[in-house]
Design an enzyme around this catalytic site. Structure first.
Site, PDB file in Angstrom:
ATOM      1  N   CYS A   1      -0.342  -1.868   0.594  1.00  0.00           N
ATOM      2  CA  CYS A   1      -0.775  -2.843  -0.424  1.00  0.00           C
ATOM      3  C   CYS A   1      -1.405  -4.093   0.187  1.00  0.00           C
ATOM      4  O   CYS A   1      -2.522  -4.477  -0.171  1.00  0.00           O
ATOM      5  CB  CYS A   1       0.390  -3.203  -1.344  1.00  0.00           C
ATOM      6  SG  CYS A   1       1.725  -4.164  -0.581  1.00  0.00           S
ATOM      7  N   HIS A  27       5.044  -6.643  -3.038  1.00  0.00           N
ATOM      8  CA  HIS A  27       3.848  -5.887  -3.424  1.00  0.00           C
ATOM      9  C   HIS A  27       2.756  -6.842  -3.887  1.00  0.00           C
ATOM     10  O   HIS A  27       3.023  -7.862  -4.527  1.00  0.00           O
ATOM     11  CB  HIS A  27       4.172  -4.894  -4.539  1.00  0.00           C
ATOM     12  CG  HIS A  27       3.049  -3.918  -4.788  1.00  0.00           C
ATOM     13  ND1 HIS A  27       2.785  -2.854  -3.951  1.00  0.00           N
ATOM     14  CD2 HIS A  27       2.091  -3.876  -5.759  1.00  0.00           C
ATOM     15  CE1 HIS A  27       1.740  -2.186  -4.406  1.00  0.00           C
ATOM     16  NE2 HIS A  27       1.297  -2.792  -5.488  1.00  0.00           N
ATOM     17  N   HIS A  66      -4.995  -1.868  -6.715  1.00  0.00           N
ATOM     18  CA  HIS A  66      -4.045  -1.960  -5.596  1.00  0.00           C
ATOM     19  C   HIS A  66      -3.834  -0.601  -4.942  1.00  0.00           C
ATOM     20  O   HIS A  66      -4.296   0.436  -5.435  1.00  0.00           O
ATOM     21  CB  HIS A  66      -2.707  -2.524  -6.089  1.00  0.00           C
ATOM     22  CG  HIS A  66      -1.961  -1.625  -7.035  1.00  0.00           C
ATOM     23  ND1 HIS A  66      -0.583  -1.563  -7.088  1.00  0.00           N
ATOM     24  CD2 HIS A  66      -2.390  -0.734  -7.984  1.00  0.00           C
ATOM     25  CE1 HIS A  66      -0.200  -0.692  -8.023  1.00  0.00           C
ATOM     26  NE2 HIS A  66      -1.278  -0.186  -8.575  1.00  0.00           N
TER      27      HIS A  66
END
Length: 344
Positions: free
Chosen positions: A259, A308, A320
């Protein structure tokens, strides 16, 4: 004459004990036979557990990324310090050599009284010039000695700093290894769970993931949401060019990403350097707490521990790299616990 004795009979207590043990064994055998076989977890239960393991793995991945970034930074700092020490040692050697040459020259010239040297000189004017030079050299020696002392102190400090950083590097490498094992253990556990599914169930999960990626790519419409800035839009467009690229822990592109690897790589393409980890990226700009104030290209931080990150894509969507087993894709911002946005 042979004697005839009756065989010894077992005691009543022993008979009772044996009878009880036999009855218990029969009962246990009966219960085992009648017990329902342990139920195999359903596909949805497996998916739920696997998703949690992937989330845990991503938490460990961001810690791994942090340790890796620290290791690389320490290696650069140590290299710089070692270069400084090498250059400083060369300077110190040159200073010592110049002092040594001057001292040797004075020793060879002896310590004759200056008035006698003037009396014996065939060229008094030349002697006076030399005497003046000797006085200047003496002052230079004092200055050189001071430089040597300063350089020695500087080198000692640099060596001590390098030693401290080398110790820090060793502990960072140990931490890096632990985090890597933690990630690998979580992923291995997830694979073991997935292997309990039938081929049909595995295919259904794979199809669901593929459908999520395809549908997200098809349905996203940025609408009229403006960009946070020209650089942010350039970073977002770089990330868009990687839609479909696989997730891989610790990866920063250009073909696989985790990420924060995706976001840091994308901003680098726009000429902007941001930190490597999601937790550090959370502090890299102005925080945007209301989703309604987000603009395309803003970073979006998820989960309480900020493990994240993705790009805000407009229309309530984020772009993402979700987790292991998925690809870079769009997804609803509401699929994860939103914390805040970050405008770089």
């Amino acid at each position: 004459m042979a004697s005839h004795r009756r065989p010894k009979q077992p005691s009543r207590a022993r008979v009772t004990l044996l009878t009880t043990a036999a009855a218990a064994a029969v009962a246990l055998t009966s219960q085992a036979a009648n017990a329902a076989p342990s139920e195999k977890p359903s596909k949805d239960e497996v998916k739920s557990k696997v998703d949690k393991l992937y989330e845990d793995a991503e938490q460990a991945t961001e810690k791994y990324n942090g340790a890796k970034e620290k290791q690389e930074k320490l290696q650069k700092e140590i290299s710089t310090i070692q270069d400084n020490v090498a250059r400083g040692q060369e300077e110190l050697n040159e200073l010592r050599e110049s002092i040594g040459q001057a001292a040797a020259a004075q020793y060879r010239s002896g310590s004759i009284d200056s008035s006698l040297q003037l009396f014996l000189s065939s060229d008094p004017d030349d002697y006076l010039d030399k005497a003046s030079t000797a006085d200047q050299l003496s002052a230079q020696q004092v200055e050189s000695l001071k430089k040597i002392q300063d350089k020695q102190r500087e080198l000692a400090q640099d060596r001590a700093e390098a030693s401290d950083k080398l110790e820090d590097l060793a502990s960072t490498r140990t931490e890096l290894g632990k985090k890597k094992k933690e990630v690998q253990a979580k992923l291995a556990e997830a694979r073991t769970l997935l292997n309990t599914l039938t081929a049909e169930e595995k295919a259904a999960l794979a199809a669901s993931d593929a459908r999520a990626s395809r549908d997200a790519g098809e349905r996203v419409d940025l609408g009229n949401t403006g960009a946070a800035s020209g650089r942010a839009m350039a970073a977002f467009q770089a990330a868009q060019s990687k839609i479909g690229s696989p997730y891989s822990y610790g990866a920063t592109g250009p073909s696989t990403f985790d990420c924060s690897g995706l976001t840091s790589w994308a901003f680098a393409q726009a000429g902007v350097s941001i930190p490597r980890t999601s937790q550090a990226q959370a502090n890299a700009g102005t925080r945007i707490y209301s989703q309604s104030d987000l603009k395309v290209g803003d970073l979006v931080i998820f989960y309480g521990d900020q493990h994240h990150v993705g790009f805000y894509a407009g229309n309530g969507q984020v772009l993402h790299a979700p987790r292991t087993g998925t690809v870079v894709r769009y997804e609803s911002i509401n699929n994860m616990p939103y914390q805040f946005g970050v405008r770089i």
